[in-house]
Design a protein around this motif. Sequence first.
Motif, PDB file in Angstrom:
ATOM      1  N   ILE A   1      78.018   9.434  85.595  1.00 21.42           N
ATOM      2  CA  ILE A   1      77.392  10.029  84.403  1.00 21.42           C
ATOM      3  C   ILE A   1      77.940   9.365  83.138  1.00 21.42           C
ATOM      4  O   ILE A   1      77.222   9.142  82.162  1.00 21.42           O
ATOM      5  CB  ILE A   1      77.642  11.559  84.373  1.00 21.42           C
ATOM      6  CG1 ILE A   1      76.911  12.226  85.551  1.00 21.42           C
ATOM      7  CG2 ILE A   1      77.185  12.170  83.052  1.00 21.42           C
ATOM      8  CD1 ILE A   1      77.254  13.685  85.739  1.00 21.42           C
ATOM      9  N   LEU A   2      79.242   9.034  83.181  1.00 22.22           N
ATOM     10  CA  LEU A   2      79.888   8.374  82.049  1.00 22.22           C
ATOM     11  C   LEU A   2      79.244   7.023  81.749  1.00 22.22           C
ATOM     12  O   LEU A   2      79.250   6.555  80.607  1.00 22.22           O
ATOM     13  CB  LEU A   2      81.379   8.195  82.357  1.00 22.22           C
ATOM     14  CG  LEU A   2      82.356   8.093  81.180  1.00 22.22           C
ATOM     15  CD1 LEU A   2      82.298   9.363  80.331  1.00 22.22           C
ATOM     16  CD2 LEU A   2      83.768   7.875  81.695  1.00 22.22           C
ATOM     17  N   LYS A   3      78.671   6.400  82.778  1.00 26.40           N
ATOM     18  CA  LYS A   3      78.014   5.100  82.594  1.00 26.40           C
ATOM     19  C   LYS A   3      76.854   5.193  81.612  1.00 26.40           C
ATOM     20  O   LYS A   3      76.511   4.212  80.937  1.00 26.40           O
ATOM     21  CB  LYS A   3      77.487   4.587  83.941  1.00 26.40           C
ATOM     22  CG  LYS A   3      78.505   3.823  84.757  1.00 26.40           C
ATOM     23  CD  LYS A   3      77.824   3.086  85.895  1.00 26.40           C
ATOM     24  CE  LYS A   3      76.922   2.000  85.355  1.00 26.40           C
ATOM     25  NZ  LYS A   3      76.292   1.195  86.423  1.00 26.40           N
ATOM     26  N   ASN A   4      76.231   6.367  81.532  1.00 26.33           N
ATOM     27  CA  ASN A   4      75.102   6.546  80.615  1.00 26.33           C
ATOM     28  C   ASN A   4      75.550   6.462  79.157  1.00 26.33           C
ATOM     29  O   ASN A   4      74.771   6.130  78.270  1.00 26.33           O
ATOM     30  CB  ASN A   4      74.425   7.898  80.866  1.00 26.33           C
ATOM     31  CG  ASN A   4      73.844   8.001  82.269  1.00 26.33           C
ATOM     32  OD1 ASN A   4      73.395   7.000  82.826  1.00 26.33           O
ATOM     33  ND2 ASN A   4      73.860   9.199  82.844  1.00 26.33           N
ATOM     34  N   LYS A   5      76.817   6.782  78.939  1.00 28.72           N
ATOM     35  CA  LYS A   5      77.373   6.769  77.578  1.00 28.72           C
ATOM     36  C   LYS A   5      77.979   5.414  77.231  1.00 28.72           C
ATOM     37  O   LYS A   5      77.966   5.002  76.070  1.00 28.72           O
ATOM     38  CB  LYS A   5      78.420   7.879  77.444  1.00 28.72           C
ATOM     39  CG  LYS A   5      79.025   8.014  76.064  1.00 28.72           C
ATOM     40  CD  LYS A   5      80.017   9.174  76.013  1.00 28.72           C
ATOM     41  CE  LYS A   5      80.677   9.287  74.650  1.00 28.72           C
ATOM     42  NZ  LYS A   5      81.673  10.393  74.619  1.00 28.72           N
ATOM     43  N   PHE A   6      78.510   4.736  78.250  1.00 32.00           N
ATOM     44  CA  PHE A   6      79.209   3.470  78.011  1.00 32.00           C
ATOM     45  C   PHE A   6      78.543   2.333  78.786  1.00 32.00           C
ATOM     46  O   PHE A   6      78.676   2.237  80.001  1.00 32.00           O
ATOM     47  CB  PHE A   6      80.678   3.579  78.424  1.00 32.00           C
ATOM     48  CG  PHE A   6      81.472   4.559  77.608  1.00 32.00           C
ATOM     49  CD1 PHE A   6      82.012   4.195  76.385  1.00 32.00           C
ATOM     50  CD2 PHE A   6      81.657   5.859  78.058  1.00 32.00           C
ATOM     51  CE1 PHE A   6      82.736   5.095  75.629  1.00 32.00           C
ATOM     52  CE2 PHE A   6      82.385   6.764  77.310  1.00 32.00           C
ATOM     53  CZ  PHE A   6      82.922   6.395  76.085  1.00 32.00           C
ATOM     54  N   SER A   7      77.840   1.493  78.057  1.00 31.48           N
ATOM     55  CA  SER A   7      77.150   0.368  78.695  1.00 31.48           C
ATOM     56  C   SER A   7      78.131  -0.714  79.141  1.00 31.48           C
ATOM     57  O   SER A   7      77.766  -1.614  79.905  1.00 31.48           O
ATOM     58  CB  SER A   7      76.118  -0.240  77.735  1.00 31.48           C
ATOM     59  OG  SER A   7      76.758  -0.683  76.538  1.00 31.48           O
TER      60      SER A   7
END
Length: 325
Positions: free
Chosen positions: A211-217
């Motif tokens: 889910i964190l990947k959605n915030k940090f490209s």
Amino acid sequence: MNILWIKDGKKGHEKQVKVLLDEISKNIEIKIFVEDYFISPSQRYLDVFDHATNYFMAGKENWPHLALLKYKKQDIDIVIGAGSNVYTRMVLIKKALKRDYSKNIKAISVLVPGFFQREFDIICAPNHDNHKLPNRRNVIFYNGSLAQVSDRQPDKELGFIGIGGENKHYIFDQKKILNQIEYILSLHSNMHWALYTSRRTPKELIQKIKILKNKFSNLEIAKNDIDEAIKNSAIKVVTQDSVNMVFECLSTKGDTYLFNMKFFKKNKIINLMHNLLENKQVGYVEYSKMVDGLHKMKMVNKNKHSEIFAEVEKVSFELLKRISQ
């Protein structure tokens, strides 16, 4: 030189044996024969009782399940392996081949055998296990764990994050780990971060990281060659329970940091990590609570060592010296 490698199927054990054999091969020509010896703990205890009792106490020569025939045509010089699953097997094979060929075959253990220590010609052991070795005449000690050495210049735009999981040494606080990952990604937003999990990493934490990947490209949950990622990364941040991974990072160029984690009680692993911090060989993430449930974090770089760890080179040098004696 012909070497018989007995594998126990555990990645951490096999990796240390492999890097040692790779280092040895830089100095002498070797040929490696492999036996996969994967057995359950219950089978292992039966194996120890059955074979070891028969050999060491009764002196019987017909041992069931040894399957030595495939080695009789090979002139084996060394039997090597790591892990409690394989130690009895190694000693029995050494004695059988020595009996059949009347040759000085050496048994080399990587890590500390829990039994038959005197039957091994050489034991390669981490310093933190020295209390397990009352007789040290046949021991070569090293710091931490054996890892491949690389003097490759890392890429300043690449970072590495290594995540362990539930363990008996540290409290694996998923929320705290996740907060620190988010902080690292925010602080170094100009870098591309490859994050690696382990078999011990909780599935729920992996889902939260996704889910964190959605915030940090700039975050990638990687599955490709971890060794290359470690060598290429200028900054490496690892959970303290991942001891082998910490020393793999320290065996390459770049800065290594430890995640902030609380320990259950002091033991050899906790002391090992504390020593790295006290000797300024690693940096760390400073993590403190503030009001209203907020946290203050800071990456403290105390990694002042100029030389990379080269424990496997030291062990290989000493091992070859003893083998030639």
